[in-house]
Design a protein around this motif. Structure first.
Motif, short mmCIF file in Angstrom:
data_model
loop_
_atom_site.label_atom_id
_atom_site.label_comp_id
_atom_site.label_asym_id
_atom_site.label_seq_id
_atom_site.Cartn_x
_atom_site.Cartn_y
_atom_site.Cartn_z
N UNK A 19 9.01 -6.82 20.62
CA UNK A 19 7.88 -7.74 20.58
C UNK A 19 7.51 -8.08 22.02
N UNK A 20 6.27 -7.81 22.41
CA UNK A 20 5.83 -8.06 23.78
C UNK A 20 4.98 -9.32 23.87
N UNK A 123 11.46 -17.47 20.82
CA UNK A 123 10.09 -17.94 20.67
C UNK A 123 10.00 -19.46 20.71
N UNK A 124 10.91 -20.12 20.01
CA UNK A 124 10.88 -21.58 19.96
C UNK A 124 11.22 -22.19 21.32
N UNK A 125 12.14 -21.60 22.03
CA UNK A 125 12.54 -22.15 23.32
C UNK A 125 11.44 -22.00 24.36
N UNK A 126 10.74 -20.87 24.34
CA UNK A 126 9.72 -20.59 25.35
C UNK A 126 8.36 -21.17 24.96
N UNK A 127 8.15 -21.41 23.67
CA UNK A 127 6.86 -21.92 23.22
C UNK A 127 5.80 -20.84 23.17
N UNK A 129 2.89 -18.57 21.77
CA UNK A 129 1.82 -18.77 20.79
C UNK A 129 1.00 -17.51 20.54
N UNK A 130 1.31 -16.42 21.25
CA UNK A 130 0.65 -15.16 20.97
C UNK A 130 1.52 -14.00 21.40
N UNK A 131 1.29 -12.84 20.80
CA UNK A 131 1.97 -11.62 21.19
C UNK A 131 0.94 -10.62 21.70
N UNK A 132 1.39 -9.65 22.50
CA UNK A 132 0.47 -8.62 22.98
C UNK A 132 0.92 -7.23 22.55
N UNK A 133 2.02 -7.15 21.81
CA UNK A 133 2.48 -5.84 21.35
C UNK A 133 3.63 -5.94 20.38
N UNK A 134 3.69 -4.98 19.46
CA UNK A 134 4.77 -4.89 18.49
C UNK A 134 5.24 -3.44 18.43
N UNK A 135 6.51 -3.26 18.12
CA UNK A 135 7.00 -1.89 18.02
C UNK A 135 8.24 -1.77 17.16
N UNK A 136 8.35 -0.63 16.49
CA UNK A 136 9.56 -0.22 15.78
C UNK A 136 9.87 1.20 16.23
N UNK A 217 -2.55 -10.99 19.69
CA UNK A 217 -2.68 -11.60 18.38
C UNK A 217 -2.04 -12.97 18.42
N UNK A 218 -2.67 -13.98 17.80
CA UNK A 218 -2.01 -15.29 17.71
C UNK A 218 -0.69 -15.15 16.97
N UNK A 219 0.30 -15.92 17.37
CA UNK A 219 1.60 -15.81 16.75
C UNK A 219 1.54 -16.33 15.32
N UNK A 220 1.70 -15.43 14.37
CA UNK A 220 1.77 -15.74 12.94
C UNK A 220 3.02 -15.03 12.44
N UNK A 221 4.15 -15.75 12.35
CA UNK A 221 5.42 -15.07 12.05
C UNK A 221 5.39 -14.21 10.80
N UNK A 222 4.83 -14.70 9.71
CA UNK A 222 4.85 -13.91 8.48
C UNK A 222 4.01 -12.65 8.62
N UNK A 223 2.84 -12.76 9.23
CA UNK A 223 2.00 -11.59 9.43
C UNK A 223 2.68 -10.60 10.37
N UNK A 224 3.35 -11.11 11.40
CA UNK A 224 4.00 -10.23 12.37
C UNK A 224 5.13 -9.44 11.72
N UNK A 225 5.97 -10.11 10.94
CA UNK A 225 7.10 -9.40 10.32
C UNK A 225 6.63 -8.48 9.20
N UNK A 226 5.52 -8.82 8.54
CA UNK A 226 4.94 -7.91 7.56
C UNK A 226 4.47 -6.63 8.26
N UNK A 227 3.84 -6.77 9.43
CA UNK A 227 3.41 -5.60 10.19
C UNK A 227 4.59 -4.75 10.60
N UNK A 228 5.66 -5.37 11.05
CA UNK A 228 6.85 -4.60 11.44
C UNK A 228 7.45 -3.87 10.23
#
Length: 252
Positions: A19-20, A123-127, A129-136, A217-228
């Motif tokens: 996750x970038x 994510x919680x420690x750094x705060x 609110x958006x990601x710029x890349x995802x990968x598997x 992309x705005x950080x949306x945990x459920x959408x992000x993990x669904x994409x992964x």
């Protein structure tokens, strides 16, 4: 996409979730290092990650070079080195490593669960609110216990030598293609090559499937993990479509 079959000994050498984020300031490094306390029980080993930078310059008609190293983040490793969490200024990676590609595999569920837990700490420690890349990414090593072999018996689309060339014996080879995945706004890089560490009396093929999306992309945990999850499903589709039955029989 069809559900991929389950193998008792899948040839996974390493799998990772990446996750970038937009790069953090170097002043955040102490905060990243401090997160080790929350992972220490499972990841006791801490290592710095460093980027090497070089500078070339002309001075009085003389070319000189300088190199420097900068800390880019930290990686925390399990005691046996088979699980790694990376907390970097530019993002997060969770790696599962299987030194013996013919051994049992922990599976996507275990990797996903471990990665999500470690990501949430970061994510919680750094705060974020958006990601710029995802990968598997899945790096497979297919060990064929005989030599020599015909690549066409194991790979659907191996490299080939034009038939009019009188010499047909491979000394080395590499196949790498990048496929656009419009419906996921992603791309898949598929690499096939001989493994760097050959085994005696066998042939080992590297089969690397790297699926990435580079987009903000705005950080949306459920959408992000669904994409992964979708990336992993696509990985399975590519894996199945790329191998002949003779190769798949090795994983049963």
């Amino acid at each position: 996409m069809e559900v991929a079959p389950s193998y008792s000994k899948p040839p996974v050498r390493e799998a990772l979730i990446d996750i970038r984020i937009s790069p953090l300031a170097p002043t955040q490094l102490p905060a990243l290092e401090a997160l080790h306390e929350q992972l220490r029980s499972s990841y006791p080993t801490k290592k710095k990650q460093q980027n090497l930078q070089g500078l070339w310059e002309w001075r009085e008609e003389t070319l000189s070079s300088r190199t420097s190293q900068r800390v880019a983040g930290f990686q925390f490793e399990s005691s046996d080195g088979t699980r790694i969490v990376q907390y970097r200024l530019d993002g997060f990676t969770c790696n599962f490593i299987k030194p013996d590609p013919q051994a049992a595999w922990a599976g996507w569920t275990a990797l996903r669960k471990e990665a999500r837990h470690a990501w949430e700490i970061y994510s919680n420690a750094i705060g974020i609110n958006e990601t710029i890349g995802l990968g598997v990414r899945y790096i497979n090593q297919i060990v064929i216990p005989t030599a020599p072999i015909e690549l066409t018996d194991y790979l659907v689309a191996p490299p080939s030598i034009p038939p009019n060339i009188p010499y047909q014996a491979f000394m080395d080879w590499l196949s790498r293609v990048t496929i656009a995945i419009p419906d996921l706004n992603a791309s898949a890089i598929i690499t096939q090559a001989p493994a760097e560490e050959p085994r005696p009396d066998s042939v080992t093929i590297l089969f690397d499937i790297d699926i990435t999306r580079r987009a903000k992309a705005p950080l949306d945990p459920e959408a992000m993990w669904t994409t992964l999850d979708q990336f992993r499903t696509l990985k399975n589709t590519i894996f199945e479509a790329s191998l002949r039955d003779k190769a798949k029989e090795l994983f049963q």
